[in-house]
Write a protein that holds these residues in place. Structure first.
Motif, PDB file in Angstrom:
ATOM      1  N   ALA A 325      12.585  29.531  43.580  1.00 36.31           N
ATOM      2  CA  ALA A 325      13.976  29.953  43.398  1.00 36.31           C
ATOM      3  C   ALA A 325      14.032  31.353  42.791  1.00 36.31           C
ATOM      4  O   ALA A 325      14.784  32.220  43.258  1.00 36.31           O
ATOM      5  N   VAL A 392      18.860  31.179  42.866  1.00 39.11           N
ATOM      6  CA  VAL A 392      19.656  30.659  43.978  1.00 39.11           C
ATOM      7  C   VAL A 392      21.034  30.282  43.445  1.00 39.11           C
ATOM      8  O   VAL A 392      21.235  30.109  42.240  1.00 39.11           O
ATOM      9  N   ASN A 398      20.118  27.457  48.361  1.00 33.77           N
ATOM     10  CA  ASN A 398      19.753  26.194  47.713  1.00 33.77           C
ATOM     11  C   ASN A 398      19.596  25.113  48.778  1.00 33.77           C
ATOM     12  O   ASN A 398      20.435  24.231  48.938  1.00 33.77           O
TER      13      ASN A 398
END
Length: 425
Positions: A325, A392, A398
């Motif tokens: 992420a 994200v 996501n």
């Protein structure tokens, strides 16, 4: 969907491929659709459906795996055609009603073999059912699971999940249960659900199989040309890899009054396929559905054929979700879900399927698990809410959250087979 006359169905058949036509008939339902389906099967000399023997069915309703076929990698092949039949009680049930309901289910088991060419089915009960019969519900009522969803909830009493590779079988079994067909597959119904249950809403239908999403998409629209011709699901990739499925033992209730049963959750989703295929390229779709590593190392192939029996997300890839992420600005749906495993084993046995209910592409995400809490845990891991802001967004980057929208949820207890007829009365 509105009832469609048999003449209109015949006209429609001239415009559609045979597979598209069968899918339309299953989605439409009713006696006219069944009659048209049987006519089409007869005209092509389709092999007869094998009859069954209730004594050969296992004690667990959800025990289907032993009779499912396999693909070239060893992943199980799910039945192609599905109907979820909602039912509402219309009487104050008693033991005689329970015997009648069981006789109806056993009649279906006599009519159709226990396999994908015959009929596989489960019978589940909602919290509303237990409230109706004055018993404490062993499962919770469904709720919204993320802050950005506002789904409707199933409030009928029971649901029968019908599954077969034969479209005529699911249509005929549905009508036989409700009293409109007296001898499905030339076997007399000893009883029906008529007078005990009546049809509820919504009836849900769908399909699984290579090429079916693209074929059905051409019939209803809303499916981009970029969807691979041989994709078995609308998102364009395979699903149900053996390694990412819980075992039937894992999802079986281990103790208590419904030992040997399972629970079912149905999550009905709309999928924004146009955005998914036209906004993102294949690399980005792989990263969002599996993981950034899957995309950069080209691990997936066009529709997932490189993966064999495993998504490959368990272990290191799941553990590096937060790192991906931050560093990649994107994380995979499967990567997130793998974080909910216990001792490396998934909690859910997925039997989800594509749908065009409402003339729009979607998915009925149907899963079995030992408890509804297992589904909630896995679903929240899929949502990845705690990862938002760590490279994200709540939806952007996501996984696939940007492209799926929850329309409906339902929780069900699926008792062991010997308790499936009106439990707790």
């Amino acid at each position: 969907m509105e009832a469609v006359s048999r003449d209109r169905m015949t006209d429609k058949a001239r415009e559609l491929s045979r597979r598209e036509y069968f899918q339309m008939l299953v989605a439409t339902g009713g006696m006219a659709a069944l009659s048209a389906c049987l006519d089409e099967q007869e005209s092509t000399e389709t092999q007869a459906v094998p009859q069954g023997d209730p004594a050969k069915r296992p004690a667990r309703q959800h025990a289907w795996n032993a009779v499912l076929g396999e693909d070239e990698h060893g992943n199980l092949r799910p039945p192609a055609h599905r109907v979820l039949v909602p039912l509402n009680l219309v009487t104050d049930p008693n033991e005689d009603d329970s015997a009648t309901v069981e006789s109806a289910f056993r009649s279906l088991e006599s009519a159709y073999a226990y396999d994908s060419e015959g009929l596989l089915f489960t019978v589940g009960y909602t919290p509303s059912y237990f409230e109706t019969v004055g018993a404490e519900s062993p499962i919770p009522a469904p709720t919204a699971l993320t802050s950005d969803e506002d789904p409707a909830f199933d409030s009928f009493d029971a649901m029968v999940h019908l599954a077969s590779n034969r479209p005529d079988v699911v249509l005929e079994a549905e009508e036989a249960l409700l009293g409109a067909v007296s001898a499905p597959n030339d076997v007399e119904m000893e009883a029906t659900l008529d007078g005990i249950f009546q049809r509820g809403e919504p009836r849900r239908t769908g399909f699984v199989g290579p090429g079916l999403p693209k074929s059905k998409g051409k019939a209803v629209g809303g499916v981009p040309d970029e969807l691979p011709e041989d994709a078995p699901f609308f998102m364009g990739f395979k699903s149900g890899f053996a390694e990412s499925q819980a075992s039937e033992d894992r999802v079986t209730v281990a103790s208590g009054p419904y030992e040997g049963g399972t629970t079912t959750h149905v999550e009905s989703l709309t999928v924004q396929l146009k955005t998914w295929f036209e906004q993102d390229n294949h690399f980005q779709r792989v990263a969002k559905l599996f993981s950034p590593e899957h995309a950069s190392d080209e691990l997936v192939g066009n529709i997932g054929e490189k993966l064999g029996t495993s998504t490959g997300v368990a272990g290191d890839i799941a553990q590096q979700t937060s790192t991906d992420a931050r560093n990649e600005g994107v994380i995979g749906h499967a990567q997130k879900a793998a974080r909910a495993r216990e001792d490396g084993e998934p909690l859910l046995l997925r039997r989800d399927f594509n749908t065009v209910d409402g003339d729009r592409p979607g998915v009925h995400f149907l899963s079995h698990q030992q408890t509804i809490a297992d589904f909630v845990r896995t679903r929240k891991a899929m949502a990845g809410g705690a990862l938002a802001g760590n490279g994200v967004g709540q939806n952007h980057g996501n996984g696939i959250l940007q492209y799926i929208f929850v329309r409906r949820r339902g929780n069900f207890l699926v008792p062991p087979r010997d308790m499936r007829a009106l439990p707790a009365i």
